[in-house]
Write an enzyme that holds these catalytic residues in place. Structure first.
Site, PDB file in Angstrom:
ATOM      1  N   HIS A 123       1.305  -1.176  -0.311  1.00 13.36           N
ATOM      2  CA  HIS A 123       0.404  -0.328   0.168  1.00 13.36           C
ATOM      3  C   HIS A 123       0.678   1.440   0.266  1.00 13.36           C
ATOM      4  O   HIS A 123       0.108   1.888  -0.182  1.00 13.36           O
ATOM      5  CB  HIS A 123      -1.336   0.064   0.960  1.00 13.36           C
ATOM      6  N   ASP A 137       0.330  -7.755   1.554  1.00 15.42           N
ATOM      7  CA  ASP A 137       0.525  -6.196   1.545  1.00 15.42           C
ATOM      8  C   ASP A 137       2.064  -5.832   1.561  1.00 15.42           C
ATOM      9  O   ASP A 137       2.433  -4.714   2.732  1.00 15.42           O
ATOM     10  CB  ASP A 137       0.054  -5.418   3.478  1.00 15.42           C
ATOM     11  N   SER A 190       4.522   2.412   7.766  1.00 15.72           N
ATOM     12  CA  SER A 190       4.236   1.442   7.112  1.00 15.72           C
ATOM     13  C   SER A 190       5.731   1.019   6.465  1.00 15.72           C
ATOM     14  O   SER A 190       6.454   1.464   5.638  1.00 15.72           O
ATOM     15  CB  SER A 190       3.057   1.752   5.698  1.00 15.72           C
TER      16      SER A 190
END
Length: 350
Positions: free
Chosen positions: A83, A113, A189
């Site tokens: 993402h 992911d 992230s």
């Protein structure tokens, strides 16, 4: 991790042991090791791993569209989240020495992911090893990355949960995730969740709430990333069923002895399980609540007990591949039976 880095991290433990027999000089503070670098394991961890952790900046036709973190998996491969780099035209990575380099996308996998990028790192950056097993709850860990764009940040905590089933940022289920109370914010992230030994316990994927963050497990990362490097994509096993957890009310509705296993709410036509496994067809009311009945209840895969939906997902993700034929033990009409199902490939979500 090479020998020098492991020796560097291991020295922290030696220094701590040495403090046990120390006394403060007369007139000095009595708290031994308060400012002693040998008594700062997270400082030593950061010094060892920070050259291998990057801040990522992602660009599209309109300019900068987002930031994240990443870490060096191989000599010239970065790992981050799918993402973070989704729909990127250009990705640039900033290493600890301040240098920015352009990274080339090798492959992405929305279901886990995860993403892999090719990069030319500085000489001081060394690959970070993946942990062989999930660390026990209570293991001290650190999240290193660029929260809110603040490169070179470290937050600390412990592993606060194992084998979690989470919904990714893009609403796909990820099984076997690591839960931590180390502070995780936007920008973390794709960064590593590290043990004090410098091993990657997981890839930070999201914050789940106050003092709760999640990381894609090292085990899933180890399966997915080599395929992304080689083929640009990863094929996930696909059973093709719609499932529900077996709650006490569902167990009562289906005359089950215990509230365990995974209930098959539906088996869509044309799925790998179609014609072999059976979904529910009716509903009954138990204590005022509608409960499905008539579906198979999976209790084992290849003789491995399956008590929860998370265990089902983790087994399929880590122990199987598309094309494998697995034995599925179910409870059907009050009797246990074992059936063979050949797994398919999870459809491309895009």
């Amino acid at each position: 991790m090479n020998a020098s880095r492991r020796q560097f991290l291991a020295a922290a433990g030696v220094g701590l042991a040495g403090l046990a027999g120390c006394t403060a000089p007369e007139g000095e503070p009595s708290v031994a090791g308060l400012d002693n670098p040998e008594d700062q394991p997270f400082a030593r961890l950061y010094e060892a791993v920070s050259p291998s952790v990057v801040r990522l900046r992602v660009y599209d036709a309109g300019g900068v569209r987002g930031e994240g973190s990443g870490w060096l998996y191989d000599d010239d491969v970065l790992v981050t989240n799918d993402h973070v780099v989704d729909l990127a035209d250009t990705v640039r990575a900033q290493f600890a020495n301040g240098e920015w380099v352009t990274a080339e996308l090798l492959g992405t996998d929305p279901y886990s992911d995860l993403a892999a990028l090719s990069v030319d790192p500085p000489v001081e950056a060394e690959p970070l090893p993946l942990l062989a097993e999930q660390p026990p709850v209570g293991t001290r860990v650190a999240a290193v990355g660029a929260p809110l764009g603040l490169e070179g940040s470290l937050t600390t905590g412990v592993v606060s949960g194992q084998n979690r089933t989470i919904s990714s940022v893009r609403n796909f289920t990820i099984s076997g995730a690591v839960q931590t109370d180390a502070a995780v914010n936007p920008g973390n992230s794709g960064g590593p969740l590290l043990t004090l030994g410098g091993d990657v316990a997981g890839v930070i994927t999201q914050a789940g709430g106050e003092n709760i963050g999640f990381a894609v497990s090292a085990a899933l990362t180890e399966r997915v990333i080599p395929e992304l490097i080689e083929n640009g994509q990863y094929e996930h096993s696909y059973l093709g069923v719609r499932i529900l957890p077996v709650t006490p009310l569902l167990a009562e509705a289906n005359d089950l002895e215990a509230a365990r296993g995974v209930y098959l709410a539906a088996v869509p036509a044309g799925s790998p399980a179609d014609g072999t496994l059976r979904g529910g067809a009716e509903t009954v009311i138990v204590e005022g609540s509608p409960q499905p009945t008539g579906g198979d209840v999976i209790v084992a895969l290849d003789d491995t007990p399956i008590a929860t939906t998370g265990q089902l997902g983790t087994y399929l993700a880590l122990e199987t591949s598309p094309g494998d034929t697995i034995s599925v033990t179910v409870i059907r009409d009050g009797e246990e039976r074992t059936l063979d199902v050949t797994l398919g490939t999870r459809p491309d979500p895009r």
